[in-house]
Design an enzyme around this catalytic site. Sequence first.
Site, PDB file in Angstrom:
ATOM      1  N   THR A  23       2.254  -9.231 -11.317  1.00  0.00           N
ATOM      2  CA  THR A  23       3.107  -9.863 -12.344  1.00  0.00           C
ATOM      3  C   THR A  23       4.541  -9.348 -12.229  1.00  0.00           C
ATOM      4  O   THR A  23       5.459  -9.986 -12.734  1.00  0.00           O
ATOM      5  CB  THR A  23       2.565  -9.564 -13.763  1.00  0.00           C
ATOM      6  OG1 THR A  23       2.248  -8.163 -13.870  1.00  0.00           O
ATOM      7  CG2 THR A  23       1.316 -10.366 -14.076  1.00  0.00           C
ATOM      8  N   GLU A  24       4.734  -8.207 -11.570  1.00  0.00           N
ATOM      9  CA  GLU A  24       6.089  -7.647 -11.408  1.00  0.00           C
ATOM     10  C   GLU A  24       6.766  -8.153 -10.129  1.00  0.00           C
ATOM     11  O   GLU A  24       7.984  -8.009  -9.981  1.00  0.00           O
ATOM     12  CB  GLU A  24       6.014  -6.109 -11.348  1.00  0.00           C
ATOM     13  CG  GLU A  24       5.697  -5.435 -12.674  1.00  0.00           C
ATOM     14  CD  GLU A  24       4.242  -5.600 -13.109  1.00  0.00           C
ATOM     15  OE1 GLU A  24       3.349  -5.599 -12.235  1.00  0.00           O
ATOM     16  OE2 GLU A  24       4.003  -5.756 -14.319  1.00  0.00           O
ATOM     17  N   ASN A  25       5.990  -8.716  -9.202  1.00  0.00           N
ATOM     18  CA  ASN A  25       6.577  -9.104  -7.920  1.00  0.00           C
ATOM     19  C   ASN A  25       7.533 -10.297  -8.018  1.00  0.00           C
ATOM     20  O   ASN A  25       8.272 -10.581  -7.068  1.00  0.00           O
ATOM     21  CB  ASN A  25       5.486  -9.370  -6.866  1.00  0.00           C
ATOM     22  CG  ASN A  25       4.806  -8.117  -6.347  1.00  0.00           C
ATOM     23  OD1 ASN A  25       3.629  -8.121  -6.004  1.00  0.00           O
ATOM     24  ND2 ASN A  25       5.537  -7.003  -6.280  1.00  0.00           N
ATOM     25  N   GLY A  34       6.884  -4.782   3.625  1.00  0.00           N
ATOM     26  CA  GLY A  34       8.348  -4.782   3.744  1.00  0.00           C
ATOM     27  C   GLY A  34       8.811  -3.673   4.673  1.00  0.00           C
ATOM     28  O   GLY A  34       9.656  -3.892   5.554  1.00  0.00           O
ATOM     29  N   ARG A  83      -5.107   2.561  -1.306  1.00  0.00           N
ATOM     30  CA  ARG A  83      -3.704   2.131  -1.276  1.00  0.00           C
ATOM     31  C   ARG A  83      -3.053   2.662  -0.012  1.00  0.00           C
ATOM     32  O   ARG A  83      -2.795   3.860   0.126  1.00  0.00           O
ATOM     33  CB  ARG A  83      -2.909   2.619  -2.483  1.00  0.00           C
ATOM     34  CG  ARG A  83      -1.461   2.092  -2.397  1.00  0.00           C
ATOM     35  CD  ARG A  83      -0.667   2.217  -3.669  1.00  0.00           C
ATOM     36  NE  ARG A  83       0.561   1.426  -3.562  1.00  0.00           N
ATOM     37  CZ  ARG A  83       1.288   1.014  -4.565  1.00  0.00           C
ATOM     38  NH1 ARG A  83       0.929   1.311  -5.786  1.00  0.00           N
ATOM     39  NH2 ARG A  83       2.381   0.290  -4.383  1.00  0.00           N
ATOM     40  N   ARG A 102      11.365 -10.041  -7.117  1.00  0.00           N
ATOM     41  CA  ARG A 102      11.908 -10.075  -5.755  1.00  0.00           C
ATOM     42  C   ARG A 102      12.750 -11.339  -5.543  1.00  0.00           C
ATOM     43  O   ARG A 102      12.726 -12.242  -6.360  1.00  0.00           O
ATOM     44  CB  ARG A 102      10.760  -9.999  -4.759  1.00  0.00           C
ATOM     45  CG  ARG A 102       9.996  -8.706  -4.942  1.00  0.00           C
ATOM     46  CD  ARG A 102       8.914  -8.551  -3.924  1.00  0.00           C
ATOM     47  NE  ARG A 102       8.224  -7.290  -4.142  1.00  0.00           N
ATOM     48  CZ  ARG A 102       7.502  -6.668  -3.234  1.00  0.00           C
ATOM     49  NH1 ARG A 102       7.375  -7.189  -2.034  1.00  0.00           N
ATOM     50  NH2 ARG A 102       6.914  -5.516  -3.513  1.00  0.00           N
ATOM     51  N   SER A 141       0.349   0.889  -9.831  1.00  0.00           N
ATOM     52  CA  SER A 141       1.174  -0.319  -9.965  1.00  0.00           C
ATOM     53  C   SER A 141       0.454  -1.468 -10.688  1.00  0.00           C
ATOM     54  O   SER A 141       0.464  -2.608 -10.219  1.00  0.00           O
ATOM     55  CB  SER A 141       1.681  -0.782  -8.587  1.00  0.00           C
ATOM     56  OG  SER A 141       2.387   0.258  -7.935  1.00  0.00           O
ATOM     57  N   TRP A 175       7.090  -2.188   6.985  1.00  0.00           N
ATOM     58  CA  TRP A 175       6.622  -2.484   8.346  1.00  0.00           C
ATOM     59  C   TRP A 175       7.645  -3.395   9.048  1.00  0.00           C
ATOM     60  O   TRP A 175       8.005  -3.183  10.203  1.00  0.00           O
ATOM     61  CB  TRP A 175       5.256  -3.163   8.258  1.00  0.00           C
ATOM     62  CG  TRP A 175       4.596  -3.466   9.572  1.00  0.00           C
ATOM     63  CD1 TRP A 175       3.718  -2.681  10.244  1.00  0.00           C
ATOM     64  CD2 TRP A 175       4.746  -4.673  10.349  1.00  0.00           C
ATOM     65  NE1 TRP A 175       3.308  -3.306  11.394  1.00  0.00           N
ATOM     66  CE2 TRP A 175       3.931  -4.534  11.485  1.00  0.00           C
ATOM     67  CE3 TRP A 175       5.492  -5.840  10.202  1.00  0.00           C
ATOM     68  CZ2 TRP A 175       3.835  -5.520  12.473  1.00  0.00           C
ATOM     69  CZ3 TRP A 175       5.408  -6.820  11.187  1.00  0.00           C
ATOM     70  CH2 TRP A 175       4.584  -6.650  12.304  1.00  0.00           C
ATOM     71  N   ASP A 228      -0.187  -2.770   0.418  1.00  0.00           N
ATOM     72  CA  ASP A 228       1.238  -2.419   0.287  1.00  0.00           C
ATOM     73  C   ASP A 228       1.827  -1.916   1.601  1.00  0.00           C
ATOM     74  O   ASP A 228       1.131  -1.277   2.397  1.00  0.00           O
ATOM     75  CB  ASP A 228       1.372  -1.342  -0.807  1.00  0.00           C
ATOM     76  CG  ASP A 228       2.812  -1.146  -1.233  1.00  0.00           C
ATOM     77  OD1 ASP A 228       3.628  -2.079  -1.073  1.00  0.00           O
ATOM     78  OD2 ASP A 228       3.122  -0.043  -1.738  1.00  0.00           O
ATOM     79  N   GLY A 229       3.116  -2.191   1.785  1.00  0.00           N
ATOM     80  CA  GLY A 229       3.838  -1.648   2.942  1.00  0.00           C
ATOM     81  C   GLY A 229       4.325  -2.715   3.912  1.00  0.00           C
ATOM     82  O   GLY A 229       4.873  -2.384   4.976  1.00  0.00           O
TER      83      GLY A 229
HETATM   84  C1  IPE Z   1       1.785  -3.476  -5.603  1.00  0.00           C
HETATM   85  O1  IPE Z   1       2.772  -3.193  -4.665  1.00  0.00           O
HETATM   86  C2  IPE Z   1       1.529  -4.944  -5.635  1.00  0.00           C
HETATM   87  C3  IPE Z   1       0.913  -5.520  -4.453  1.00  0.00           C
HETATM   88  C4  IPE Z   1       0.579  -4.877  -3.364  1.00  0.00           C
HETATM   89  C5  IPE Z   1       0.652  -6.932  -4.523  1.00  0.00           C
HETATM   90  P1  IPE Z   1       4.307  -3.090  -5.054  1.00  0.00           P
HETATM   91  O2  IPE Z   1       5.050  -2.825  -3.791  1.00  0.00           O
HETATM   92  O3  IPE Z   1       4.706  -4.264  -5.854  1.00  0.00           O
HETATM   93  O4  IPE Z   1       4.325  -1.812  -6.010  1.00  0.00           O
HETATM   94  P2  IPE Z   1       5.480  -0.785  -6.347  1.00  0.00           P
HETATM   95  O5  IPE Z   1       6.697  -1.566  -6.703  1.00  0.00           O
HETATM   96  O6  IPE Z   1       5.689   0.040  -5.122  1.00  0.00           O
HETATM   97  O7  IPE Z   1       4.940   0.035  -7.474  1.00  0.00           O
HETATM   98  C1  IPE Z   2       3.096  -5.545  -0.332  1.00  0.00           C
HETATM   99  O1  IPE Z   2       4.082  -5.101   0.518  1.00  0.00           O
HETATM  100  C2  IPE Z   2       3.121  -7.043  -0.546  1.00  0.00           C
HETATM  101  C3  IPE Z   2       3.503  -7.449  -1.906  1.00  0.00           C
HETATM  102  C4  IPE Z   2       3.776  -6.631  -2.881  1.00  0.00           C
HETATM  103  C5  IPE Z   2       3.558  -8.864  -2.165  1.00  0.00           C
HETATM  104  P1  IPE Z   2       5.553  -4.824   0.022  1.00  0.00           P
HETATM  105  O2  IPE Z   2       6.343  -6.074   0.183  1.00  0.00           O
HETATM  106  O3  IPE Z   2       5.567  -4.231  -1.333  1.00  0.00           O
HETATM  107  O4  IPE Z   2       6.040  -3.763   1.084  1.00  0.00           O
HETATM  108  P2  IPE Z   2       6.961  -2.501   0.826  1.00  0.00           P
HETATM  109  O5  IPE Z   2       6.329  -1.700  -0.243  1.00  0.00           O
HETATM  110  O6  IPE Z   2       8.300  -3.035   0.419  1.00  0.00           O
HETATM  111  O7  IPE Z   2       6.996  -1.803   2.137  1.00  0.00           O
HETATM  112 MG    MG Z   3       5.471  -2.320  -1.985  1.00  0.00          MG
END
Ligand code: IPE
Ligand code: IPE
Ligand code: MG
Length: 241
Positions: A67-69, A24, A189, A72, A197, A26, A21-22
Amino acid sequence: MAQPDPSTQLPPPQHIAIIMDGNGRWAKKRGLPRTAGHSAGAEAFRRTANYCRTLGVKYLTVYAFSTENWKRSGEEVAGIMKLLGKYLQEALRDMEKNHVRFRFFGDLSRLSPELRQLCEEAQQRSGAYHEVQVNFCLNYGGRDEILRAVKAYAQDVAAGKQDVNTLTESGFAAYLDSAGVPDPELVIRPSGEMRVSNFLPWQTVYSEFVFMNVLWPDFGPAELDAAIAEYHRRNRRFGGA
Ligand code: IPE
Ligand code: IPE
Ligand code: MG
């Protein structure tokens, strides 16, 4: 002078799971599109998977798409799927060199036929390797995994292949995506978020969680060493005294 940390001399956990995670944030920090963050995240994954192999970690489970992504933007989802396809093509090309065994957790039926084909090919062609197994979580949700397992189990009961009175925890676990894989000892994490998550709810009931303030694209060997050192400082009791 700082003394060497004895915890780094200990063997690593056999199974490490990472919520990548992170990406976006970055990208945002650099004024780049989110997809650039996902590309950098893919690099961090390559680095980390290679380092796990060097350390002798047997299983690395990574959360790549939940499953929640799907909530986006279409553009971001398409960018992530494209990167996954590119990674799998590379993995297939370098298979003989890297000897990574691939498994996929999640409901792959929602992925494009092309991506599904790449997943199947990667899983099949790497099945005999035994150095490190990477479990890729794609369209993965822990609740969805349990629900799919319950449905498959219920079908076997209806077909007379299972007897509900003799169901055990390990008998049920055989219906999960993670069938045959030991539970992760350590879940990492990055990104500063302190939640799971929907990641591996069944498998992580006694895992050690390490939450780190680094963003996933900046993660590498030093961060993995730090997480493993933290893991070795924990006192795992499993409910005992
Ligand atoms: C969890 O990260 C899913 C993955 C890293 C693939 P998210 O960014 O989707 O989780 P939330 O929305 O912060 O809980
Ligand atoms: C994790 O990074 C990648 C996926 C969930 C696919 P994010 O895209 O969630 O990055 P942040 O949390 O927005 O920084
Ligand atoms: Mg994230």
